[in-house]
Design a protein around this motif. Structure first.
Motif, PDB file in Angstrom:
ATOM      1  N   MET A  94       0.814  -1.201   0.000  1.00 17.94           N
ATOM      2  CA  MET A  94       0.000   0.000   0.000  1.00 17.94           C
ATOM      3  C   MET A  94       0.862   1.273   0.000  1.00 17.94           C
ATOM      4  O   MET A  94       0.470   2.261  -0.601  1.00 17.94           O
ATOM      5  CB  MET A  94      -0.934   0.004   1.205  1.00 17.94           C
ATOM      6  CG  MET A  94      -2.266  -0.653   0.910  1.00 17.94           C
ATOM      7  SD  MET A  94      -3.278  -0.772   2.392  1.00 17.94           S
ATOM      8  CE  MET A  94      -2.792  -2.353   3.045  1.00 17.94           C
ATOM      9  N   GLY A  95       1.985   1.216   0.719  1.00 17.85           N
ATOM     10  CA  GLY A  95       2.898   2.354   0.712  1.00 17.85           C
ATOM     11  C   GLY A  95       2.361   3.536   1.506  1.00 17.85           C
ATOM     12  O   GLY A  95       1.366   3.430   2.215  1.00 17.85           O
ATOM     13  N   SER A  96       2.994   4.670   1.383  1.00 20.40           N
ATOM     14  CA  SER A  96       2.596   5.814   2.183  1.00 20.40           C
ATOM     15  C   SER A  96       2.028   6.883   1.276  1.00 20.40           C
ATOM     16  O   SER A  96       2.345   6.963   0.108  1.00 20.40           O
ATOM     17  CB  SER A  96       3.802   6.362   2.922  1.00 20.40           C
ATOM     18  OG  SER A  96       4.768   6.777   1.998  1.00 20.40           O
ATOM     19  N   LYS A  97       1.185   7.698   1.818  1.00 19.64           N
ATOM     20  CA  LYS A  97       0.719   8.837   1.036  1.00 19.64           C
ATOM     21  C   LYS A  97       0.650  10.066   1.934  1.00 19.64           C
ATOM     22  O   LYS A  97       0.414   9.969   3.134  1.00 19.64           O
ATOM     23  CB  LYS A  97      -0.626   8.521   0.391  1.00 19.64           C
ATOM     24  CG  LYS A  97      -1.808   8.398   1.339  1.00 19.64           C
ATOM     25  CD  LYS A  97      -3.042   8.165   0.491  1.00 19.64           C
ATOM     26  CE  LYS A  97      -4.330   7.924   1.165  1.00 19.64           C
ATOM     27  NZ  LYS A  97      -4.853   8.223   2.339  1.00 19.64           N
ATOM     28  N   PHE A 129       0.341   6.460   6.786  1.00 20.68           N
ATOM     29  CA  PHE A 129       1.104   5.310   6.292  1.00 20.68           C
ATOM     30  C   PHE A 129       0.318   4.049   6.620  1.00 20.68           C
ATOM     31  O   PHE A 129      -0.289   3.941   7.682  1.00 20.68           O
ATOM     32  CB  PHE A 129       2.475   5.283   6.984  1.00 20.68           C
ATOM     33  CG  PHE A 129       3.416   4.243   6.449  1.00 20.68           C
ATOM     34  CD1 PHE A 129       4.170   4.501   5.319  1.00 20.68           C
ATOM     35  CD2 PHE A 129       3.541   3.008   7.081  1.00 20.68           C
ATOM     36  CE1 PHE A 129       5.046   3.547   4.816  1.00 20.68           C
ATOM     37  CE2 PHE A 129       4.418   2.052   6.580  1.00 20.68           C
ATOM     38  CZ  PHE A 129       5.171   2.324   5.450  1.00 20.68           C
ATOM     39  N   ASP A 130       0.347   3.100   5.706  1.00 21.38           N
ATOM     40  CA  ASP A 130      -0.359   1.830   5.940  1.00 21.38           C
ATOM     41  C   ASP A 130       0.308   0.759   5.104  1.00 21.38           C
ATOM     42  O   ASP A 130       0.378   0.873   3.883  1.00 21.38           O
ATOM     43  CB  ASP A 130      -1.834   1.984   5.547  1.00 21.38           C
ATOM     44  CG  ASP A 130      -2.684   0.815   6.031  1.00 21.38           C
ATOM     45  OD1 ASP A 130      -2.114  -0.174   6.532  1.00 21.38           O
ATOM     46  OD2 ASP A 130      -3.920   0.905   5.905  1.00 21.38           O
ATOM     47  N   GLU A 131       0.835  -0.245   5.752  1.00 24.51           N
ATOM     48  CA  GLU A 131       1.460  -1.348   5.023  1.00 24.51           C
ATOM     49  C   GLU A 131       1.270  -2.606   5.861  1.00 24.51           C
ATOM     50  O   GLU A 131       1.012  -2.534   7.060  1.00 24.51           O
ATOM     51  CB  GLU A 131       2.967  -1.116   4.823  1.00 24.51           C
ATOM     52  CG  GLU A 131       3.714  -1.215   6.135  1.00 24.51           C
ATOM     53  CD  GLU A 131       5.240  -1.281   6.045  1.00 24.51           C
ATOM     54  OE1 GLU A 131       5.784  -1.279   4.939  1.00 24.51           O
ATOM     55  OE2 GLU A 131       5.858  -1.340   7.126  1.00 24.51           O
ATOM     56  N   THR A 132       1.414  -3.745   5.210  1.00 25.41           N
ATOM     57  CA  THR A 132       1.414  -5.005   5.936  1.00 25.41           C
ATOM     58  C   THR A 132       2.695  -5.723   5.569  1.00 25.41           C
ATOM     59  O   THR A 132       3.052  -5.777   4.396  1.00 25.41           O
ATOM     60  CB  THR A 132       0.169  -5.832   5.574  1.00 25.41           C
ATOM     61  OG1 THR A 132      -0.976  -5.072   5.976  1.00 25.41           O
ATOM     62  CG2 THR A 132       0.148  -7.162   6.293  1.00 25.41           C
ATOM     63  N   TRP A 133       3.434  -6.166   6.560  1.00 28.40           N
ATOM     64  CA  TRP A 133       4.709  -6.820   6.299  1.00 28.40           C
ATOM     65  C   TRP A 133       4.748  -8.182   6.987  1.00 28.40           C
ATOM     66  O   TRP A 133       3.919  -8.486   7.837  1.00 28.40           O
ATOM     67  CB  TRP A 133       5.881  -5.927   6.724  1.00 28.40           C
ATOM     68  CG  TRP A 133       5.906  -5.503   8.159  1.00 28.40           C
ATOM     69  CD1 TRP A 133       5.164  -4.500   8.726  1.00 28.40           C
ATOM     70  CD2 TRP A 133       6.694  -6.061   9.214  1.00 28.40           C
ATOM     71  NE1 TRP A 133       5.463  -4.389  10.067  1.00 28.40           N
ATOM     72  CE2 TRP A 133       6.401  -5.345  10.388  1.00 28.40           C
ATOM     73  CE3 TRP A 133       7.634  -7.082   9.284  1.00 28.40           C
ATOM     74  CZ2 TRP A 133       7.000  -5.622  11.628  1.00 28.40           C
ATOM     75  CZ3 TRP A 133       8.238  -7.357  10.498  1.00 28.40           C
ATOM     76  CH2 TRP A 133       7.923  -6.632  11.655  1.00 28.40           C
ATOM     77  N   THR A 134       5.719  -8.977   6.571  1.00 28.73           N
ATOM     78  CA  THR A 134       5.784 -10.365   7.035  1.00 28.73           C
ATOM     79  C   THR A 134       7.029 -10.570   7.877  1.00 28.73           C
ATOM     80  O   THR A 134       8.107 -10.119   7.509  1.00 28.73           O
ATOM     81  CB  THR A 134       5.848 -11.305   5.813  1.00 28.73           C
ATOM     82  OG1 THR A 134       4.688 -11.046   5.027  1.00 28.73           O
ATOM     83  CG2 THR A 134       5.836 -12.761   6.206  1.00 28.73           C
ATOM     84  N   GLN A 135       6.860 -11.245   8.997  1.00 29.39           N
ATOM     85  CA  GLN A 135       8.030 -11.566   9.822  1.00 29.39           C
ATOM     86  C   GLN A 135       8.621 -12.899   9.370  1.00 29.39           C
ATOM     87  O   GLN A 135       7.894 -13.872   9.238  1.00 29.39           O
ATOM     88  CB  GLN A 135       7.616 -11.717  11.284  1.00 29.39           C
ATOM     89  CG  GLN A 135       7.085 -10.458  11.924  1.00 29.39           C
ATOM     90  CD  GLN A 135       7.278 -10.493  13.440  1.00 29.39           C
ATOM     91  OE1 GLN A 135       8.336 -10.149  13.938  1.00 29.39           O
ATOM     92  NE2 GLN A 135       6.263 -10.919  14.160  1.00 29.39           N
ATOM     93  N   PRO A 136       9.948 -12.951   9.186  1.00 29.95           N
ATOM     94  CA  PRO A 136      10.544 -14.233   8.800  1.00 29.95           C
ATOM     95  C   PRO A 136      10.321 -15.306   9.862  1.00 29.95           C
ATOM     96  O   PRO A 136      10.232 -16.488   9.564  1.00 29.95           O
ATOM     97  CB  PRO A 136      12.032 -13.923   8.629  1.00 29.95           C
ATOM     98  CG  PRO A 136      12.260 -12.600   9.289  1.00 29.95           C
ATOM     99  CD  PRO A 136      10.938 -11.882   9.293  1.00 29.95           C
ATOM    100  N   TRP A 137      10.257 -14.896  11.110  1.00 25.30           N
ATOM    101  CA  TRP A 137       9.894 -15.763  12.231  1.00 25.30           C
ATOM    102  C   TRP A 137       9.247 -14.854  13.258  1.00 25.30           C
ATOM    103  O   TRP A 137       9.444 -13.637  13.219  1.00 25.30           O
ATOM    104  CB  TRP A 137      11.118 -16.488  12.812  1.00 25.30           C
ATOM    105  CG  TRP A 137      12.311 -15.598  13.077  1.00 25.30           C
ATOM    106  CD1 TRP A 137      13.398 -15.418  12.269  1.00 25.30           C
ATOM    107  CD2 TRP A 137      12.518 -14.736  14.223  1.00 25.30           C
ATOM    108  NE1 TRP A 137      14.260 -14.500  12.830  1.00 25.30           N
ATOM    109  CE2 TRP A 137      13.751 -14.068  14.042  1.00 25.30           C
ATOM    110  CE3 TRP A 137      11.787 -14.478  15.388  1.00 25.30           C
ATOM    111  CZ2 TRP A 137      14.271 -13.165  14.966  1.00 25.30           C
ATOM    112  CZ3 TRP A 137      12.300 -13.565  16.316  1.00 25.30           C
ATOM    113  CH2 TRP A 137      13.536 -12.930  16.093  1.00 25.30           C
TER     114      TRP A 137
END
Ligand code: NOJ
Ligand code: CA
Length: 681
Positions: free
Chosen positions: A1-4, A91-99
């Protein structure tokens, strides 16, 4: 989504915010989290002092709290400030944790930047950046490069946290000899002294707040000291001398963070600290595979074996092979061996100058043991105990990590066993300086360890560390740390952790991230046959309650052989999670946590209590509707009690359960329970 970017507008200057500003202070900026729950307002008073205040759902959390700095060689930053501009963005994003405890993390905030300038001849400028989340706020100071601040020598940070009401605070003392290893105090907020963060507070109206920091890099750790009333103020950890923090050119502070929630569970569920850290800088970290490790360890901690060479030496070929066999039989992928290297003979406490992390002792044949482990599916875990000789360690970084990498170690456990303010630092001029564990130099040293380890694709489990501030997002090879009284205290006569310890730790220390607590001492015995203040079911529960991607199976193989039924849970329980739910809890009393394994459909539940017996009930509505689950339950026997020989009393039973069921469970004094829920096909 990124930031705006969105346009800043002064909307809804809430009555509470305005009221919070003192009579002669004028509001100069304000913003709310995207959901509207958390708001910050910045004011400037008649003397030009800047303050910020925080509200949640209209209720005051922080009254106007001052901002500023003391310097060793320049006039303080405090008065005669003007706002020169401000900006807001979403700002709105979704990220993934490797663990981690959650696989997917949403990072949604509104950012308010307030630009300030002194009206004095010095005319220093800086920005205070706030990030407002549904579950709290983080803010930091940002100083651009400016000729009048080519070097910034910070004596102290004047940031205040003026809580709007009294409350109950859970805190541990700062600046004492035993570093971070103190039990939590529970006192009125108005009775806090010097405290290390996180400090967790239940305010008068029941709102819970955790005060901490995020992204501690090239700065000293922030403790807090109460000034008056309910006001805490930043108290930076010292270094070897003045100033406490030295900066050149542009600089910023770590984020000062407040997690705010209705209840303890809400505090634990926050991702604010991780979100305030930079994304993964290491790229592919697939070399980190979460898993358990056994250890040639508990017998040393108990004093039966020694780290040093001699008749009691623990890290012998024969012992290590036996422990590899044990690990292999129980599908434990790693084995820690301490005392494997030259340097432990004599007094190593606070004296690591002889430590050589590439030189095994004569009775530890590293290559033979690595090959033996490989045949059996077990890798060794390295151990670098520096005894506080940090520069001595840095001088052998490459050979130490090459030794470990050549032998396929996934993790190295580090250690800095020396009293506070006794860390050795040598800058090349022959002089030894004495540093604090959480001062700026050690903060930087710890990151140098992480970066060096990453070069060799190795993970780090730091003991006697700097506190966790979410840097494991940026450096996912920083898999765990200690930084609180772990299980080892239960080995020592007169030092046992009380039954409420873990129910404190979950809502305080665990907010920093993974802890190498070293659970699973099923014998419930420390040195001199002393008893651990726990039931056996609680030892199993700790595998779910206390999170670490590298989780120890801490007791000895001989002891585990006596508990084959309980051992099944330790074999089954994973160390990497897709989802985590705190189902209930009161700080220092009890907590129940459910976690879903990564890459599978099974759930695990762990609960721990304190010295009281209690019944708790909770819904299983997190399970997949329409599915049935076989529950393997490990609970305290009806007569279980940490104070008697019945501490080993346990009931192991099965039930079929589904998402519409409620569970009613009893926790014995000093007890807990562990449940594995296996989805039926
Ligand atoms: C203290 C650590 O916490 C413990 O795990 C370790 O065995 C000793 N230091 C020796 O390094
Ligand atoms: Ca209690």
């Amino acid at each position: 989504m990124g930031s705006k970017k969105i346009k800043y507008s002064v909307i809804a200057l809430g009555g509470a915010l305005l009221a919070a500003a003192s009579a002669n202070a004028r509001p100069v900026a304000q913003a709310s989290s995207p959901d509207g729950a958390v708001s910050v307002a910045v004011t400037i008073d008649g003397d030009g002092r800047a303050a910020y205040s925080v509200t949640r759902k209209g209720k005051p959390i922080l009254a106007p709290s001052r901002l500023g700095f003391l310097f060793t060689d320049a006039v303080k930053i405090d008065r005669r400030l003007n706002v020169t501009g401000q900006e807001v963005r979403d700002f709105d994003e979704t990220w993934t944790q490797p663990w981690g405890e959650w696989q997917s993390i949403r990072n949604r905030y509104r950012e308010l930047k307030v630009h300030l300038k002194e009206s004095t001849a010095l005319a220093r400028v800086f920005t205070v950046t706030f990030r407002l989340y549904e579950d709290g706020v983080g803010f930091r100071y940002e100083f651009p490069e400016q000729p009048q601040m080519a070097n910034s020598n910070i004596a102290e940070e004047l940031t205040e946290f003026a809580f709007a009401s009294d409350g109950i605070a859970w805190w541990k003392p700062a600046f004492l000899w035993n570093r971070e290893e103190y039990l939590y105090n529970k006192t009125p907020l108005s009775a806090v002294a010097n405290a290390d963060t996180p400090v967790t507070i239940k305010m008068a109206d029941g709102t819970h707040v955790a005060l901490h920091e995020a992204a501690l890099v090239d700065y000293s750790g922030m403790a807090v000291a109460r000034t008056e009333g309910n006001t805490l103020r930043a108290a930076l950890h010292p270094g070897a001398g003045e100033p406490k923090v030295q900066k050149k050119g542009a600089w910023s502070t770590p984020w000062r963070t407040l997690i705010i929630a209705d209840d303890p569970a809400g505090i634990y569920h926050s991702h604010l600290m991780l979100n305030l850290n930079e994304p993964n800088k290491l790229g592919d970290v697939s070399y980190i595979k979460p898993g358990k490790f056994a250890g040639v360890w508990w017998n040393m901690i108990k004093g039966e074996w020694s780290w040093a060479r001699g008749p009691k030496h623990g890290a012998t070929n024969a012992n290590v092979k036996r422990y590899i066999d044990f690990a292999s039989e129980n599908k434990i992928p790693h084995l820690l061996v301490e005392g494997w290297n030259v340097g432990w003979d004599g007094d190593w406490f606070g004296n690591g100058y002889d430590m050589d992390f590439a030189q095994p002792t004569e009775d530890f044949d590293a290559d033979m043991l690595v090959a033996y482990g490989k045949k059996k599916g077990v890798r060794l875990v390295g151990h670098h105990e520096t005894g506080g000789a940090a520069t001595h360690y840095e001088k052998q970084f490459d050979k130490a990590f090459k030794f470990a990498a050549d032998r396929d170690y996934m993790v190295v456990k580090t250690g800095y066993v020396t009293d506070a303010a006794q860390m050795e630092r040598q800058d090349g001029d022959g002089k030894t300086l004495r540093e604090w564990h959480q001062g700026q130099w050690m903060v930087n040293h710890q990151l140098r360890v992480i970066e060096k380890a990453a070069e060799y694709k190795i993970g780090i489990d730091s003991h006697e560390p700097v506190k966790g501030t979410g840097l494991h997002r940026t450096y996912p090879n920083w898999v765990a740390r200690e930084g609180m009284r772990g299980m080892e205290y239960n080995a020592w006569v007169g030092a046992k952790n009380p039954p409420e310890h873990e129910a404190n730790v979950v809502f305080t220390r665990m907010l920093e991230g993974p802890m190498d607590f070293t659970p699973g001492v099923l014998s419930l015995k420390g040195s001199e046959d002393s008893d651990i203040l726990s039931t056996i079911a609680k030892q199993l529960a700790l595998y779910v309650v206390i999170y670490s991607p590298v989780q120890m199976v801490a007791d000895t193989p001989e002891n585990y052989a006596k508990y084959p039924k309980e051992m099944k849970f330790i074999r089954d329980v994973p160390t990497d999670w897709q989802d985590t739910r705190v189902l209930n809890g009161e700080i220092g009393d009890f907590v129940t946590i459910a976690r879903k394994e990564r890459g599978g459909n099974n759930w695990y539940i762990g609960a721990v209590g304190d010295e009281e017996a209690r019944e708790i009930s909770f819904k299983l509505d997190f399970l997949t509707p329409g599915k049935s689950y076989k529950a393997e339950i490990y609970r305290d026997g009806d007569d279980a009690d940490y104070r008697t020989e019945k501490r080993h009393s346990i009931v192991i039973e099965s039930k079929t359960l589904s998402s519409t069921d409620d569970l009613n469970m009893r926790i014995a004094p000093g007890g807990g329970f562990a449940i594995r829920l296996v989805e039926s096909k």
